[in-house]
Design a protein around this motif. Structure first.
Motif, short mmCIF file in Angstrom:
data_model
loop_
_atom_site.label_atom_id
_atom_site.label_comp_id
_atom_site.label_asym_id
_atom_site.label_seq_id
_atom_site.Cartn_x
_atom_site.Cartn_y
_atom_site.Cartn_z
N ARG A 51 36.21 42.76 39.17
CA ARG A 51 36.50 42.43 40.58
C ARG A 51 35.26 42.55 41.44
NH1 ARG A 51 39.86 46.94 43.18
NH2 ARG A 51 37.74 47.81 43.33
N GLU A 52 34.45 43.60 41.19
CA GLU A 52 33.25 43.80 41.99
C GLU A 52 32.10 42.90 41.55
OE1 GLU A 52 33.25 45.76 44.74
OE2 GLU A 52 35.38 46.01 44.29
N VAL A 53 31.98 42.63 40.24
CA VAL A 53 30.88 41.80 39.75
C VAL A 53 30.93 40.40 40.33
CG1 VAL A 53 29.95 40.64 37.69
CG2 VAL A 53 30.49 43.09 37.60
N VAL A 54 32.11 39.79 40.35
CA VAL A 54 32.20 38.39 40.78
C VAL A 54 32.02 38.23 42.28
CG1 VAL A 54 33.62 37.72 38.80
CG2 VAL A 54 34.74 38.48 40.91
N LYS A 55 31.90 39.32 43.02
CA LYS A 55 31.57 39.21 44.44
C LYS A 55 30.14 38.74 44.66
CE LYS A 55 34.86 42.77 45.99
NZ LYS A 55 35.01 44.13 46.57
N HIS A 56 29.29 38.90 43.65
CA HIS A 56 27.89 38.50 43.76
C HIS A 56 27.74 37.02 43.50
CE1 HIS A 56 25.96 42.60 43.87
NE2 HIS A 56 27.16 42.93 43.43
N ASP A 57 27.32 36.26 44.50
CA ASP A 57 27.19 34.81 44.36
C ASP A 57 26.17 34.41 43.32
OD1 ASP A 57 29.13 34.34 46.28
OD2 ASP A 57 27.69 34.16 47.93
N CYS A 58 25.17 35.26 43.07
CA CYS A 58 24.13 34.92 42.11
C CYS A 58 24.64 34.91 40.68
CB CYS A 58 22.96 35.90 42.22
SG CYS A 58 23.42 37.64 42.04
N VAL A 59 25.78 35.52 40.42
CA VAL A 59 26.33 35.57 39.07
C VAL A 59 26.80 34.19 38.65
CG1 VAL A 59 28.19 36.49 37.63
CG2 VAL A 59 26.98 37.99 39.21
N GLN A 60 26.29 33.73 37.52
CA GLN A 60 26.69 32.43 36.96
C GLN A 60 27.81 32.58 35.94
OE1 GLN A 60 23.08 30.72 35.40
NE2 GLN A 60 22.22 30.35 37.42
N SER A 61 27.80 33.70 35.20
CA SER A 61 28.83 33.93 34.19
C SER A 61 28.98 35.42 33.96
CB SER A 61 28.48 33.23 32.88
OG SER A 61 27.31 33.77 32.31
N VAL A 62 30.21 35.83 33.65
CA VAL A 62 30.47 37.23 33.32
C VAL A 62 31.43 37.26 32.14
CG1 VAL A 62 32.20 37.33 35.17
CG2 VAL A 62 31.38 39.45 34.13
N VAL A 63 31.03 37.99 31.11
CA VAL A 63 31.83 38.16 29.90
C VAL A 63 32.31 39.60 29.85
CG1 VAL A 63 31.85 38.04 27.38
CG2 VAL A 63 30.46 36.42 28.69
N GLN A 64 33.56 39.77 29.46
CA GLN A 64 34.09 41.11 29.27
C GLN A 64 34.55 41.28 27.84
OE1 GLN A 64 36.97 42.40 32.13
NE2 GLN A 64 37.44 44.29 31.08
N CYS A 65 34.06 42.34 27.20
CA CYS A 65 34.46 42.68 25.84
C CYS A 65 35.31 43.94 25.89
CB CYS A 65 33.24 42.89 24.96
SG CYS A 65 33.62 43.28 23.24
N GLU A 66 36.59 43.79 25.66
CA GLU A 66 37.55 44.90 25.73
C GLU A 66 38.27 44.99 24.39
OE1 GLU A 66 39.86 47.81 26.06
OE2 GLU A 66 38.83 47.45 27.97
N ILE A 67 38.30 46.17 23.79
CA ILE A 67 38.89 46.32 22.47
C ILE A 67 40.41 46.36 22.50
CG2 ILE A 67 38.87 48.85 22.41
CD1 ILE A 67 37.91 48.60 19.46
N ASP A 68 40.98 46.82 23.61
CA ASP A 68 42.43 47.03 23.67
C ASP A 68 43.07 46.09 24.68
OD1 ASP A 68 45.00 47.97 23.63
OD2 ASP A 68 44.46 50.08 23.74
N GLU A 69 43.64 45.01 24.18
CA GLU A 69 44.25 44.01 25.06
C GLU A 69 45.45 44.56 25.83
OE1 GLU A 69 45.42 39.26 24.79
OE2 GLU A 69 45.40 40.49 22.96
N GLU A 70 46.08 45.59 25.31
CA GLU A 70 47.25 46.15 25.99
C GLU A 70 46.87 46.77 27.34
OE1 GLU A 70 50.76 46.21 25.13
OE2 GLU A 70 49.78 44.51 24.18
N VAL A 71 45.67 47.31 27.47
CA VAL A 71 45.22 47.84 28.75
C VAL A 71 45.15 46.72 29.78
CG1 VAL A 71 43.36 49.03 29.98
CG2 VAL A 71 43.95 49.71 27.65
N ILE A 72 44.64 45.58 29.37
CA ILE A 72 44.57 44.42 30.27
C ILE A 72 45.98 43.97 30.65
CG2 ILE A 72 43.90 41.99 30.42
CD1 ILE A 72 41.50 42.68 28.64
N ASN A 73 46.88 43.93 29.69
CA ASN A 73 48.25 43.48 29.97
C ASN A 73 48.93 44.40 30.97
OD1 ASN A 73 47.90 41.42 28.10
ND2 ASN A 73 48.83 42.57 26.42
N VAL A 74 48.75 45.70 30.81
CA VAL A 74 49.36 46.65 31.74
C VAL A 74 48.76 46.50 33.14
CG1 VAL A 74 49.58 49.11 32.30
CG2 VAL A 74 50.02 48.32 29.97
N SER A 75 47.45 46.32 33.21
CA SER A 75 46.80 46.18 34.51
C SER A 75 47.23 44.88 35.20
CB SER A 75 45.28 46.21 34.34
OG SER A 75 44.63 46.20 35.59
N ARG A 76 47.31 43.81 34.45
CA ARG A 76 47.77 42.53 35.04
C ARG A 76 49.15 42.68 35.66
NH1 ARG A 76 45.45 37.53 33.63
NH2 ARG A 76 43.83 37.59 32.01
#
Length: 291
Positions: free
Chosen positions: A100-125
């Motif tokens: 959320r904070e990284v994409v606030k920077h306009d200079c960023v062209q791409s951001v990759v996230q490597c997360e081992i546990d997809e369930e954490v993402i599902n719960v947060s979503r």
């Protein structure tokens, strides 16, 4: 083994490994989700005073009340210390706050996230939309898998790498060793910067010293920034900052949000003045880490 227990309507964080001899408790209104993933136990509850709380293996990771302190400092200190961070990698960070904070920077062209546990993402979503809103951002790409293996296959690609990990036990244990930092270094572009969760000076000073000494063998610039956050043990956590450019100075922002950016970004902790003082440590820690 880490333990967590609910006494009546209270959640108590108890860890013999990461914060022995102490406990932190929050009053619960409701348990919203509880599951066991392939890698860890996940608990999400509504607290009385800290909003929704995400817990992994019995240790609090995020509360809605104070998460901004950690997310803003972990992102904006390295990002504003780099002259033009275009490609960013996040290792961990399944709740989405770092993204959320990284994409606030306009200079960023791409951001990759490597997360081992997809369930954490599902719960947060599902339960933490204030953190996970950027998962749909057009500049974002998600990779589910092991950070070690990802870094081995992506050398010389990133300007900034942020490791948002839990404590050095369980699935996050390997993210605090010299071998991991060597992979981080190899994955950086010229002048790249690394920022990693760096534990607490009140509980883990010897561990931090060993880790920073290992980092000094790999990077010309290494520093430690302190973050005040009440829901973490002792109310303090750190960021270990490493730079490939010998001219990098983490104690003075190279760039800064202007007045318009500061308001539209909804910053609540990070400012250039906070940036410039975060690496000024109490005397006992300064002596141990820098003498």
């Amino acid at each position: 083994m880490d333990e967590s227990r609910k006494t009546g309507q209270w959640f108590s964080e108890v860890s013999k490994e990461t914060c022995p001899g102490q406990s932190f408790s929050l009053e619960m209104d409701d348990v919203l989700d509880q599951r066991k993933s392939k890698y860890q136990d996940i608990l999400l509850f509504q607290s009385r005073t800290y909003g929704k709380v995400l817990v992994l293996d019995g240790m609090i990771q995020v509360t809605e009340r104070d998460e901004f302190a950690y997310q803003e400092m972990m992102v904006h200190m390295p990002m504003f210390s780099h002259p033009n961070p275009q490609k960013v990698l996040i290792v961990g960070g399944g709740d989405g706050g770092i993204l959320r904070e990284v994409v606030k920077h306009d200079c960023v062209q791409s951001v990759v996230q490597c997360e081992i546990d997809e369930e954490v993402i599902n719960v947060s979503r599902k339960f933490l939309p204030s953190l996970s809103s950027a998962f749909e951002h057009p500049k974002f790409k998600l990779h589910i898998g092991d950070g070690f293996e990802f870094l081995k296959n992506h050398q010389g690609e990133f300007d900034v790498i942020i490791t948002d990990s839990s404590d050095p036990v369980g699935p996050a244990e390997g993210l605090f060793g010299a071998a991991y930092y060597q992979l981080l270094k190899n994955a950086l572009r010229t002048g790249g910067i690394v920022c990693s969760q760096g534990e607490s000076i009140w509980l883990h000073l010897d561990f931090i010293k060993r880790l920073m000494n290992s980092c000094r063998e790999l990077f010309p610039v290494v520093d430690y920034a302190s973050i005040s956050i009440p829901s973490y043990p002792c109310g303090q956590i750190g960021a270990i900052l490493c730079g490939l450019n010998p001219q990098t100075n983490f104690r003075s922002a190279l760039r800064a949000p202007d007045e318009h950016t500061g308001s539209t970004w909804n910053l609540r902790y990070y400012t250039p003045r906070v940036h410039s003082t975060a690496c000024i440590l109490p005397l006992f820690a300064e002596k141990e880490l820098f003498s």
